[in-house]
Design an enzyme around this catalytic site. Sequence first.
Site, PDB file in Angstrom:
ATOM      1  N   ARG A 291      79.053  -9.119  63.129  1.00  0.00           N
ATOM      2  CA  ARG A 291      79.783  -8.013  63.761  1.00  0.00           C
ATOM      3  C   ARG A 291      79.158  -6.697  63.325  1.00  0.00           C
ATOM      4  NH1 ARG A 291      83.908  -9.672  66.753  1.00  0.00           N
ATOM      5  NH2 ARG A 291      84.700 -11.704  66.112  1.00  0.00           N
ATOM      6  N   ASP A 292      78.959  -5.813  64.298  1.00  0.00           N
ATOM      7  CA  ASP A 292      78.375  -4.504  63.977  1.00  0.00           C
ATOM      8  C   ASP A 292      79.326  -3.737  63.049  1.00  0.00           C
ATOM      9  OD1 ASP A 292      76.021  -2.643  65.567  1.00  0.00           O
ATOM     10  OD2 ASP A 292      77.491  -1.619  64.310  1.00  0.00           O
ATOM     11  N   ILE A 293      78.763  -3.107  62.032  1.00  0.00           N
ATOM     12  CA  ILE A 293      79.563  -2.382  61.048  1.00  0.00           C
ATOM     13  C   ILE A 293      80.172  -1.112  61.650  1.00  0.00           C
ATOM     14  CG2 ILE A 293      77.734  -0.890  60.094  1.00  0.00           C
ATOM     15  CD1 ILE A 293      78.692  -1.786  57.293  1.00  0.00           C
TER      16      ILE A 293
ATOM     17  N   ASN B 273      67.412  -2.283  71.786  1.00  0.00           N
ATOM     18  CA  ASN B 273      66.772  -0.977  71.647  1.00  0.00           C
ATOM     19  C   ASN B 273      65.388  -1.175  71.041  1.00  0.00           C
ATOM     20  OD1 ASN B 273      69.153   0.285  72.520  1.00  0.00           O
ATOM     21  ND2 ASN B 273      69.967   0.316  70.438  1.00  0.00           N
TER      22      ASN B 273
ATOM     23  N   VAL C 135      67.381  -0.195  63.105  1.00  0.00           N
ATOM     24  CA  VAL C 135      67.103  -1.267  62.143  1.00  0.00           C
ATOM     25  C   VAL C 135      65.885  -2.057  62.634  1.00  0.00           C
ATOM     26  CG1 VAL C 135      67.977  -3.356  61.037  1.00  0.00           C
ATOM     27  CG2 VAL C 135      69.526  -1.432  61.456  1.00  0.00           C
TER      28      VAL C 135
ATOM     29  N   HIS D 289      67.135  -7.288  67.361  1.00  0.00           N
ATOM     30  CA  HIS D 289      68.512  -7.754  67.563  1.00  0.00           C
ATOM     31  C   HIS D 289      68.976  -7.374  68.953  1.00  0.00           C
ATOM     32  CE1 HIS D 289      68.479  -3.737  65.769  1.00  0.00           C
ATOM     33  NE2 HIS D 289      69.528  -3.470  66.519  1.00  0.00           N
TER      34      HIS D 289
ATOM     35  N   HIS E  44      72.295  -6.378  71.082  1.00  0.00           N
ATOM     36  CA  HIS E  44      73.688  -5.939  71.004  1.00  0.00           C
ATOM     37  C   HIS E  44      74.469  -6.692  72.087  1.00  0.00           C
ATOM     38  CE1 HIS E  44      73.047  -2.197  68.543  1.00  0.00           C
ATOM     39  NE2 HIS E  44      71.814  -2.381  68.980  1.00  0.00           N
TER      40      HIS E  44
HETATM   41  P1  5GP Z   1      69.855  -0.298  66.584  1.00  0.00           P
HETATM   42  O1  5GP Z   1      70.122   1.171  66.693  1.00  0.00           O
HETATM   43  O2  5GP Z   1      68.759  -0.596  65.586  1.00  0.00           O
HETATM   44  O3  5GP Z   1      69.648  -0.965  67.902  1.00  0.00           O
HETATM   45  O4  5GP Z   1      71.192  -0.944  66.050  1.00  0.00           O
HETATM   46  C1  5GP Z   1      71.449  -1.146  64.698  1.00  0.00           C
HETATM   47  C2  5GP Z   1      72.908  -1.522  64.589  1.00  0.00           C
HETATM   48  O5  5GP Z   1      73.101  -2.131  63.323  1.00  0.00           O
HETATM   49  C3  5GP Z   1      73.850  -0.326  64.668  1.00  0.00           C
HETATM   50  O6  5GP Z   1      74.775  -0.530  65.731  1.00  0.00           O
HETATM   51  C4  5GP Z   1      74.518  -0.311  63.289  1.00  0.00           C
HETATM   52  O7  5GP Z   1      75.882   0.049  63.362  1.00  0.00           O
HETATM   53  C5  5GP Z   1      74.321  -1.724  62.795  1.00  0.00           C
HETATM   54  N1  5GP Z   1      74.212  -1.858  61.359  1.00  0.00           N
HETATM   55  C6  5GP Z   1      73.413  -1.106  60.534  1.00  0.00           C
HETATM   56  N2  5GP Z   1      73.548  -1.516  59.261  1.00  0.00           N
HETATM   57  C7  5GP Z   1      74.448  -2.542  59.275  1.00  0.00           C
HETATM   58  C8  5GP Z   1      75.002  -3.369  58.244  1.00  0.00           C
HETATM   59  O8  5GP Z   1      74.696  -3.248  57.064  1.00  0.00           O
HETATM   60  N3  5GP Z   1      75.910  -4.306  58.646  1.00  0.00           N
HETATM   61  C9  5GP Z   1      76.249  -4.475  59.955  1.00  0.00           C
HETATM   62  N4  5GP Z   1      77.148  -5.445  60.221  1.00  0.00           N
HETATM   63  N5  5GP Z   1      75.755  -3.709  60.939  1.00  0.00           N
HETATM   64  C10 5GP Z   1      74.857  -2.756  60.603  1.00  0.00           C
END
Ligand code: 5GP
Length: 115
Positions: free
Chosen positions: A30-32, A88, A97, A101, A103
């Site tokens: 689950r996204d944080i 992304n 990150v 991944h 979403h």
């Molecule tokens: P991006 O912007 O790289 O596509 O998405 C990264 C996602 O990872 C973001 O929606 C962010 O909220 C989530 N995220 C970043 N760090 C953590 C973490 O430590 N735990 C969880 N569960 N989600 C994370």
Amino acid sequence: MGEECVFCEIIAGKIPSDIVYQDDKAVVIRDINPQAPIHLLVMPREHIPSLAQIGSDRKDLIGHLIYVANEMASREGLVQRGYRVSVNYGREGGQLVPHIHFHLLGGRQLSGALG
Ligand code: 5GP
Ligand code: ZN
């Protein structure tokens, strides 16, 4: 394992996270910082930084991740309502990150490309 990669550390159990599914190739958390009532992140166990590393040798893996995202959407009751699966890439694509991944977003009306 990617050095200092937060998702690798979650997969390895070094950082706590809400892991909702895992198999030999994929992990779902689950996204944080959820952007919708349902916001899951579907990722490979393998540390692959981004879409830029997806060649023909990884097409099966990407197909599996999409399959898992669909399964999660079904489990979360989103199939009738609809949902979004997105990835992304890079700075202007909004990737924060560097561990690839997908979403999975759902549970509210998403609009346009950004939701
Ligand atoms: P991006 O912007 O790289 O596509 O998405 C990264 C996602 O990872 C973001 O929606 C962010 O909220 C989530 N995220 C970043 N760090 C953590 C973490 O430590 N735990 C969880 N569960 N989600 C994370
Ligand atoms: Zn990683």
